[in-house]
Design a protein around this motif. Structure first.
Motif, PDB file in Angstrom:
ATOM      1  N   GLN A  40       0.838  -1.201   0.000  1.00 57.57           N
ATOM      2  CA  GLN A  40       0.000   0.000   0.000  1.00 57.57           C
ATOM      3  C   GLN A  40       0.877   1.256   0.000  1.00 57.57           C
ATOM      4  OE1 GLN A  40      -3.719   0.308   0.826  1.00 57.57           O
ATOM      5  NE2 GLN A  40      -3.427   2.436   0.253  1.00 57.57           N
ATOM      6  N   GLN A  41       1.908   1.262   0.823  1.00 52.16           N
ATOM      7  CA  GLN A  41       2.815   2.404   0.881  1.00 52.16           C
ATOM      8  C   GLN A  41       3.518   2.621  -0.461  1.00 52.16           C
ATOM      9  OE1 GLN A  41       5.349   1.432   4.203  1.00 52.16           O
ATOM     10  NE2 GLN A  41       3.847   2.107   5.714  1.00 52.16           N
ATOM     11  N   ALA A  42       3.929   1.531  -1.103  1.00 58.35           N
ATOM     12  CA  ALA A  42       4.599   1.647  -2.405  1.00 58.35           C
ATOM     13  C   ALA A  42       3.641   2.216  -3.452  1.00 58.35           C
ATOM     14  CB  ALA A  42       5.134   0.288  -2.844  1.00 58.35           C
ATOM     15  N   ALA A  45       3.259   5.849  -2.832  1.00 58.37           N
ATOM     16  CA  ALA A  45       4.495   6.587  -3.114  1.00 58.37           C
ATOM     17  C   ALA A  45       4.644   6.941  -4.588  1.00 58.37           C
ATOM     18  CB  ALA A  45       5.711   5.787  -2.648  1.00 58.37           C
ATOM     19  N   VAL A  46       4.081   6.127  -5.476  1.00 55.32           N
ATOM     20  CA  VAL A  46       4.209   6.401  -6.915  1.00 55.32           C
ATOM     21  C   VAL A  46       2.883   6.877  -7.523  1.00 55.32           C
ATOM     22  CG1 VAL A  46       6.183   4.857  -7.214  1.00 55.32           C
ATOM     23  CG2 VAL A  46       3.871   3.997  -7.584  1.00 55.32           C
ATOM     24  N   ASP A  47       1.990   7.343  -6.658  1.00 56.73           N
ATOM     25  CA  ASP A  47       0.726   7.960  -7.094  1.00 56.73           C
ATOM     26  C   ASP A  47      -0.184   7.029  -7.891  1.00 56.73           C
ATOM     27  OD1 ASP A  47       1.304  10.407  -5.847  1.00 56.73           O
ATOM     28  OD2 ASP A  47       2.497  11.044  -7.577  1.00 56.73           O
ATOM     29  N   ILE A  48      -0.281   5.784  -7.453  1.00 61.34           N
ATOM     30  CA  ILE A  48      -1.243   4.851  -8.046  1.00 61.34           C
ATOM     31  C   ILE A  48      -2.614   5.179  -7.460  1.00 61.34           C
ATOM     32  CG2 ILE A  48      -1.930   2.422  -8.244  1.00 61.34           C
ATOM     33  CD1 ILE A  48       0.641   3.007  -9.755  1.00 61.34           C
ATOM     34  N   GLY A  49      -3.640   5.185  -8.289  1.00 58.60           N
ATOM     35  CA  GLY A  49      -4.989   5.489  -7.824  1.00 58.60           C
ATOM     36  C   GLY A  49      -5.886   4.275  -7.851  1.00 58.60           C
ATOM     37  N   ASP A  50      -7.126   4.471  -7.448  1.00 59.01           N
ATOM     38  CA  ASP A  50      -8.150   3.425  -7.459  1.00 59.01           C
ATOM     39  C   ASP A  50      -7.650   2.158  -6.738  1.00 59.01           C
ATOM     40  OD1 ASP A  50     -10.632   2.292  -8.002  1.00 59.01           O
ATOM     41  OD2 ASP A  50     -10.004   1.542  -9.966  1.00 59.01           O
ATOM     42  N   ASN A  56      -5.348 -11.357  -0.056  1.00 51.86           N
ATOM     43  CA  ASN A  56      -3.899 -11.174   0.024  1.00 51.86           C
ATOM     44  C   ASN A  56      -3.340 -10.373  -1.151  1.00 51.86           C
ATOM     45  OD1 ASN A  56      -4.304 -13.210  -1.884  1.00 51.86           O
ATOM     46  ND2 ASN A  56      -2.395 -14.237  -1.376  1.00 51.86           N
ATOM     47  N   SER A  57      -4.201  -9.610  -1.845  1.00 57.40           N
ATOM     48  CA  SER A  57      -3.708  -8.795  -2.953  1.00 57.40           C
ATOM     49  C   SER A  57      -4.203  -7.359  -2.800  1.00 57.40           C
ATOM     50  CB  SER A  57      -4.174  -9.362  -4.297  1.00 57.40           C
ATOM     51  OG  SER A  57      -5.578  -9.263  -4.424  1.00 57.40           O
ATOM     52  N   ILE A  58      -3.436  -6.463  -3.387  1.00 56.44           N
ATOM     53  CA  ILE A  58      -3.803  -5.044  -3.405  1.00 56.44           C
ATOM     54  C   ILE A  58      -3.426  -4.525  -4.789  1.00 56.44           C
ATOM     55  CG2 ILE A  58      -1.607  -4.328  -2.351  1.00 56.44           C
ATOM     56  CD1 ILE A  58      -3.279  -2.125  -0.896  1.00 56.44           C
ATOM     57  N   ALA A  59      -4.332  -3.769  -5.387  1.00 58.71           N
ATOM     58  CA  ALA A  59      -4.134  -3.350  -6.771  1.00 58.71           C
ATOM     59  C   ALA A  59      -4.557  -1.901  -6.956  1.00 58.71           C
ATOM     60  CB  ALA A  59      -4.955  -4.254  -7.700  1.00 58.71           C
ATOM     61  N   GLY A  60      -4.066  -1.315  -8.036  1.00 58.76           N
ATOM     62  CA  GLY A  60      -4.432   0.047  -8.379  1.00 58.76           C
ATOM     63  C   GLY A  60      -4.114   0.319  -9.835  1.00 58.76           C
ATOM     64  N   ARG A  61      -4.374   1.560 -10.247  1.00 59.71           N
ATOM     65  CA  ARG A  61      -4.212   1.916 -11.656  1.00 59.71           C
ATOM     66  C   ARG A  61      -3.582   3.285 -11.822  1.00 59.71           C
ATOM     67  NH1 ARG A  61     -10.024   0.312 -14.290  1.00 59.71           N
ATOM     68  NH2 ARG A  61     -10.392  -1.418 -12.904  1.00 59.71           N
ATOM     69  N   THR A  62      -2.919   3.435 -12.951  1.00 61.49           N
ATOM     70  CA  THR A  62      -2.528   4.740 -13.449  1.00 61.49           C
ATOM     71  C   THR A  62      -3.339   4.950 -14.722  1.00 61.49           C
ATOM     72  OG1 THR A  62      -0.771   3.975 -14.926  1.00 61.49           O
ATOM     73  CG2 THR A  62      -0.152   4.393 -12.623  1.00 61.49           C
ATOM     74  N   GLU A  63      -3.068   6.018 -15.415  1.00 64.15           N
ATOM     75  CA  GLU A  63      -3.759   6.244 -16.689  1.00 64.15           C
ATOM     76  C   GLU A  63      -3.422   5.144 -17.699  1.00 64.15           C
ATOM     77  OE1 GLU A  63      -3.421   9.578 -20.099  1.00 64.15           O
ATOM     78  OE2 GLU A  63      -3.841  10.331 -18.074  1.00 64.15           O
ATOM     79  N   ASP A  64      -2.202   4.597 -17.609  1.00 62.26           N
ATOM     80  CA  ASP A  64      -1.710   3.646 -18.611  1.00 62.26           C
ATOM     81  C   ASP A  64      -1.556   2.214 -18.127  1.00 62.26           C
ATOM     82  OD1 ASP A  64      -1.251   5.892 -20.305  1.00 62.26           O
ATOM     83  OD2 ASP A  64       0.666   6.213 -19.326  1.00 62.26           O
ATOM     84  N   LEU A 102       8.202   0.977  -8.110  1.00 63.55           N
ATOM     85  CA  LEU A 102       7.493   0.250  -7.055  1.00 63.55           C
ATOM     86  C   LEU A 102       8.446  -0.599  -6.222  1.00 63.55           C
ATOM     87  CD1 LEU A 102       4.335  -0.725  -9.088  1.00 63.55           C
ATOM     88  CD2 LEU A 102       4.353   0.663  -7.002  1.00 63.55           C
ATOM     89  N   GLN A 103       9.396  -1.242  -6.891  1.00 62.10           N
ATOM     90  CA  GLN A 103      10.383  -2.036  -6.158  1.00 62.10           C
ATOM     91  C   GLN A 103      11.182  -1.143  -5.210  1.00 62.10           C
ATOM     92  OE1 GLN A 103      12.252  -3.686  -9.655  1.00 62.10           O
ATOM     93  NE2 GLN A 103      11.431  -5.724  -9.218  1.00 62.10           N
TER      94      GLN A 103
END
Length: 106
Positions: A40-42, A45-50, A56-64, A102-103
């Motif tokens: 979640q912190q990562a 940190a890189v401005d992932i939204g949604d 046991n998973s966490i996901a998000g999106r950028t425009e691309d 992210l890494q």
């Protein structure tokens, strides 16, 4: 994994290529809950939204891109968790750069 299905217009001939998928994983001396917190912190940190977490998973999106972290407990040793980050996107270099960011943030 964890992201709802979204109806999208049919792609044109120029954009009908499937997205590239990039991933990496490593074992951590931590429990899955800590792995998810770090994921979640990562993402933040890189401005992932949604951002959405399911089990046991966490996901998000950028425009691309779409990003998924999966934290898999080791059945033989509960003090070890395998973290996998998966990125899918149309721009190969941007996806690779996002994976590196992210890494570093993880």
């Amino acid at each position: 994994m964890g992201l709802p299905a979204v109806a999208q217009p049919l792609p044109s001939e120029a954009t009908s290529q499937p997205p590239g998928v990039y991933y990496s994983w490593r074992d951590l001396a931590t429990e899955p809950a800590e792995c998810l917190a770090r994921s979640q912190q990562a993402l933040n940190a890189v401005d992932i939204g949604d951002i959405q977490q399911v089990d046991n998973s966490i996901a998000g999106r950028t425009e691309d891109s779409t990003v998924v972290f999966v934290c898999i407990p080791n059945q033989a040793n509960p003090a070890i968790t395998t973290v996998m980050v998966i990125i899918a996107g149309q721009d190969d270099q941007a996806s690779l750069d996002l994976r590196s960011d992210l890494q570093a943030a993880f």
